[in-house]
Design an enzyme around this catalytic site. Structure first.
Site, short mmCIF file in Angstrom:
data_model
loop_
_atom_site.label_atom_id
_atom_site.label_comp_id
_atom_site.label_asym_id
_atom_site.label_seq_id
_atom_site.Cartn_x
_atom_site.Cartn_y
_atom_site.Cartn_z
N ASP A 1 4.42 3.82 11.95
CA ASP A 1 3.82 2.56 11.46
C ASP A 1 3.60 2.71 9.96
O ASP A 1 3.62 3.82 9.42
CB ASP A 1 2.49 2.25 12.16
CG ASP A 1 1.95 0.88 11.74
OD1 ASP A 1 2.75 -0.06 11.55
OD2 ASP A 1 0.72 0.73 11.58
N SER A 2 3.38 1.57 9.31
CA SER A 2 3.07 1.61 7.88
C SER A 2 1.71 2.27 7.66
O SER A 2 1.43 2.73 6.57
CB SER A 2 3.04 0.18 7.33
OG SER A 2 2.05 -0.56 8.00
N TYR B 1 3.31 -3.26 4.67
CA TYR B 1 4.71 -3.67 4.64
C TYR B 1 4.85 -5.20 4.70
O TYR B 1 5.87 -5.74 4.29
CB TYR B 1 5.45 -3.09 5.86
CG TYR B 1 5.93 -1.67 5.73
CD1 TYR B 1 5.36 -0.77 4.84
CD2 TYR B 1 6.98 -1.22 6.53
CE1 TYR B 1 5.81 0.54 4.75
CE2 TYR B 1 7.44 0.09 6.44
CZ TYR B 1 6.86 0.96 5.56
OH TYR B 1 7.32 2.26 5.49
N GLY B 2 3.82 -5.84 5.25
CA GLY B 2 3.93 -7.27 5.58
C GLY B 2 4.11 -8.21 4.42
O GLY B 2 4.43 -9.39 4.61
N CYS C 1 5.45 -0.94 14.74
CA CYS C 1 5.19 -1.82 13.60
C CYS C 1 6.07 -3.05 13.81
O CYS C 1 7.30 -2.94 13.82
CB CYS C 1 5.57 -1.09 12.31
SG CYS C 1 5.47 -2.12 10.84
N ASN C 2 5.42 -4.19 14.00
CA ASN C 2 6.20 -5.42 14.22
C ASN C 2 6.97 -5.81 12.98
O ASN C 2 8.05 -6.37 13.07
CB ASN C 2 5.26 -6.57 14.59
CG ASN C 2 4.69 -6.39 15.96
OD1 ASN C 2 5.25 -6.85 16.94
ND2 ASN C 2 3.57 -5.69 16.04
N THR C 3 6.39 -5.52 11.82
CA THR C 3 7.04 -5.93 10.57
C THR C 3 8.38 -5.21 10.43
O THR C 3 9.40 -5.84 10.14
CB THR C 3 6.10 -5.63 9.39
OG1 THR C 3 4.84 -6.24 9.66
CG2 THR C 3 6.66 -6.17 8.10
N GLU D 1 -6.75 -1.05 6.34
CA GLU D 1 -6.36 0.23 5.72
C GLU D 1 -7.44 0.73 4.75
O GLU D 1 -7.60 1.92 4.55
CB GLU D 1 -5.02 0.09 4.99
CG GLU D 1 -3.83 -0.09 5.92
CD GLU D 1 -3.49 1.14 6.75
OE1 GLU D 1 -3.51 2.26 6.21
OE2 GLU D 1 -3.23 0.99 7.97
N CYS E 1 1.01 -7.80 15.44
CA CYS E 1 0.94 -6.73 14.44
C CYS E 1 0.09 -5.66 15.10
O CYS E 1 -0.97 -5.96 15.67
CB CYS E 1 0.26 -7.24 13.17
SG CYS E 1 -0.19 -5.92 12.01
N THR E 2 0.56 -4.42 15.04
CA THR E 2 -0.15 -3.36 15.78
C THR E 2 -1.51 -3.02 15.18
O THR E 2 -2.31 -2.32 15.80
CB THR E 2 0.72 -2.10 15.90
OG1 THR E 2 1.17 -1.72 14.59
CG2 THR E 2 1.91 -2.35 16.79
N HIS E 3 -1.79 -3.53 13.98
CA HIS E 3 -3.14 -3.35 13.44
C HIS E 3 -4.15 -4.29 14.12
O HIS E 3 -5.35 -3.99 14.15
CB HIS E 3 -3.18 -3.67 11.94
CG HIS E 3 -2.67 -2.57 11.04
ND1 HIS E 3 -1.36 -2.22 10.98
CD2 HIS E 3 -3.33 -1.77 10.16
CE1 HIS E 3 -1.21 -1.24 10.08
NE2 HIS E 3 -2.39 -0.96 9.58
N1 DGL Z 1 1.20 -2.60 11.93
C1 DGL Z 1 2.25 -3.28 11.22
C2 DGL Z 1 2.82 -4.38 12.08
O1 DGL Z 1 2.75 -4.27 13.30
C3 DGL Z 1 1.78 -3.56 9.90
C4 DGL Z 1 2.08 -4.15 8.90
C5 DGL Z 1 1.92 -4.03 7.46
O2 DGL Z 1 2.01 -2.92 6.95
O3 DGL Z 1 1.75 -5.08 6.85
O4 DGL Z 1 3.36 -5.35 11.61
#
Ligand code: DGL
Length: 270
Positions: free
Chosen positions: A7-8, A39-40, A70-72, A162, A194-196
């Site tokens: 993940d990011s 990353y988003g 990470c969905n992104t 974060e 988003c996994t966050h």
């Molecule tokens: N957890 C990432 C996701 O599922 C995070 C994204 C990010 O870094 O913006 O999209």
């Protein structure tokens, strides 16, 4: 026989917890690209480049299979990686499809034509890059008809998590839910895309109302990984040790991980 989880930042830990519980005998190498999160708000090219670099680093730990938790990255980079970059003896899988299969009540590998499903009004909360990719709507259209999806790009939430700023994260979640409800007043289901966001699950549920069914990925991905490894055990890599790697400051990232996951996690420098 290790598996990599990418993940990011901290969000993928929500997936790691579920897969480690489902597959207690498998060592997992978790990689957080904290120095480059979020990353988003990045371009698809940038997300592709960073995700490939991270995956190569995880392969070097003896993991032949990497889950993009990470969905992104799954939405903006995975297809291109699979089509042009991943060698035949390695696998990179995303977190998107298991969720859509659950929402559309399908079994794995069901390739029948799209059909009507019970849920008609779905709210999608995700990062700006995931929403812009329209990957969720595209995958959904392969499987279901007549589902109205309203997507809300949730700018700022990943950053706040974060940085360990829960109060800001909660305020942002509430304002994103309000913005979505102005366009779709009564969603039946909401996807935390988003996994966050499961780290803010209670805030999402309270703002949406208890009658809205929340879908999040952790348990679904764990089931899908167990099924995959049953069918393809050759993709269990040679690694033997579970570890947490970060491109950020290990002490800082460990601290934030403990704050959100409420258990001891020690990151080391990637
Ligand atoms: N957890 C990432 C996701 O599922 C995070 C994204 C990010 O870094 O913006 O999209």
């Amino acid at each position: 026989m290790a598996v990599g989880i990418f993940d990011s930042g901290l969000g993928g830990l929500t997936v790691l917890d579920a897969v480690a519980k489902r597959l207690p005998e498998v060592p997992f190498v978790y990689f957080a690209d904290s120095a480059n999160a979020p990353y988003g708000v990045r371009t698809p090219d940038d997300i592709y480049r960073l995700t490939c670099a991270a995956v190569e680093r995880i392969w070097a730990e003896g993991c032949d299979l990497v889950i993009l938790a990470c969905n992104t990255a799954s939405a903006a980079a995975l297809k291109r990686m699979q089509e042009t970059w991943v060698p035949a003896d390695k696998r990179v899988l995303g977190v998107f499809v298991p969720l859509i299969e659950a929402l559309t009540e399908r079994n794995w590998g069901d390739n029948s034509p799209p059909r009507e499903v019970a849920v008609k009004h779905v709210a999608l909360f995700a990062t700006p890059a995931t929403v812009a990719s329209r990957a969720f709507q595209r995958e959904l259209a392969f499987r279901a008809i007549g589902v109205d999806v309203e997507a809300q790009p949730c700018g700022g939430v990943v950053d706040a998590i974060e940085q360990g700023d829960e109060i800001l994260a909660e305020a942002l979640v509430r304002s994103h839910v309000e913005a979505l409800k102005r366009r779709m007043p009564h969603p039946e289901a909401a996807i935390l895309g988003c996994t966050h966001y499961p780290l803010m699950q209670n805030t999402f549920q309270a703002a949406l109302g208890q009658q809205v069914q929340l879908y999040s990925q952790a348990a679904l991905v764990a089931e899908s990984l167990a099924d995959y490894l049953d069918r393809r055990p050759e993709f269990l890599g040679t690694g033997t040790v579970s570890k947490f790697l970060t491109t950020g400051d290990p002490a800082y990232v460990s601290d934030k991980a403990v704050q959100f996951l409420r258990r001891q996690i020690r990151f080391e420098a990637a």
